[in-house]
Design a protein around this motif. Structure first.
Motif, mmCIF file in Angstrom:
data_model
loop_
_atom_site.group_PDB
_atom_site.id
_atom_site.type_symbol
_atom_site.label_atom_id
_atom_site.label_comp_id
_atom_site.label_asym_id
_atom_site.label_seq_id
_atom_site.Cartn_x
_atom_site.Cartn_y
_atom_site.Cartn_z
ATOM 1 N N LEU A 71 0.644 -1.002 0.094
ATOM 2 C CA LEU A 71 0.179 -0.077 0.053
ATOM 3 C C LEU A 71 0.699 1.422 -0.087
ATOM 4 O O LEU A 71 1.927 0.921 0.878
ATOM 5 C CB LEU A 71 -0.770 -0.071 1.479
ATOM 6 C CG LEU A 71 -2.039 -0.912 1.572
ATOM 7 C CD1 LEU A 71 -2.699 -0.636 2.902
ATOM 8 C CD2 LEU A 71 -2.720 -1.214 -0.015
ATOM 9 N N ALA A 72 0.553 2.318 -0.819
ATOM 10 C CA ALA A 72 1.338 3.398 -0.417
ATOM 11 C C ALA A 72 -0.450 4.085 -0.397
ATOM 12 O O ALA A 72 -1.613 5.055 -0.664
ATOM 13 C CB ALA A 72 1.181 3.959 -1.945
ATOM 14 N N VAL A 73 0.406 5.262 0.433
ATOM 15 C CA VAL A 73 -0.204 6.137 1.488
ATOM 16 C C VAL A 73 0.605 7.359 1.829
ATOM 17 O O VAL A 73 1.147 7.325 2.118
ATOM 18 C CB VAL A 73 -0.319 5.900 3.598
ATOM 19 C CG1 VAL A 73 -0.893 6.656 4.141
ATOM 20 C CG2 VAL A 73 -0.891 4.506 3.661
ATOM 21 N N GLU A 74 -0.611 8.339 1.092
ATOM 22 C CA GLU A 74 -0.087 9.797 1.217
ATOM 23 C C GLU A 74 -0.679 10.449 2.444
ATOM 24 O O GLU A 74 -1.929 10.112 2.154
ATOM 25 C CB GLU A 74 -0.712 10.072 -0.710
ATOM 26 C CG GLU A 74 0.652 9.670 -1.542
ATOM 27 C CD GLU A 74 -0.036 10.708 -2.364
ATOM 28 O OE1 GLU A 74 0.302 11.911 -2.527
ATOM 29 O OE2 GLU A 74 0.217 10.111 -3.636
ATOM 30 N N VAL A 75 -0.271 11.022 3.062
ATOM 31 C CA VAL A 75 -0.727 11.945 4.313
ATOM 32 C C VAL A 75 0.342 13.312 4.577
ATOM 33 O O VAL A 75 1.029 13.569 3.693
ATOM 34 C CB VAL A 75 0.147 11.408 5.134
ATOM 35 C CG1 VAL A 75 -0.027 9.830 5.484
ATOM 36 C CG2 VAL A 75 1.733 11.531 5.718
#
Length: 158
Positions: free
Chosen positions: A102-106
């Protein structure tokens, strides 16, 4: 319909009349097509792309790669749904790379804010095996829009 999507992705504030003129249809027809795209769930919303160097230099963005153990009967979906509920999370994507799942942008107020989110919230979720955080130093282009430098043309295309 694809032409409408392409134009709206470049300029969601375009008037129905201008959109209709570009497509060779009436303003009313353009409005009706947009409304249908919204009802069908193809258009999920509209957003503003901000130059944070001018608006809020303290905002910090990061991309976090997550290695995850898929869960029986739902794969990665339950973990992704858990992650996307946090206010700090801008997007969650399932990746096809073997290095992470998973790639999560925060987005956070500062580096400590993002570091705390990763260590205290993401890393503690059952099924997450590892995290790798990449802080974004500067955005040059977002959603097809040049953030710094190029001025959009008269159609609002940048």
């Amino acid at each position: 319909m694809n032409d409408i999507i392409k134009i709206l992705q470049q300029n969601a504030r375009i008037s129905d009349a201008a959109l209709g003129e570009m497509l060779g249809i009436s303003a009313e027809e353009a409005a009706a097509r947009i409304e249908q795209l919204e009802k069908d769930g193809i258009i999920k919303g509209y957003s503003v792309i901000v130059n944070d160097d001018l608006y809020d230099k303290s905002t910090v963005y990061a991309t976090i790669e997550l290695k995850v153990t898929p869960q029986r009967d739902c794969g990665f979906d339950d973990i992704a749904k858990t992650i996307m509920m946090y206010d700090e999370v801008e997007s969650v994507s399932l990746m096809s790379s073997g290095a992470y799942d998973l790639a999560v942008e925060v987005k956070g107020n500062d580096l400590k804010d993002v570091a705390f989110f990763v260590s205290e919230r993401l890393a503690t979720i059952d099924g997450i095996l590892s995290t790798s955080t990449h802080f974004i130093l500067k955005k040059y282009k977002e959603k097809g829009i040049f953030i710094d430098g190029e001025e959009p043309d008269e159609r609002g295309l940048g």
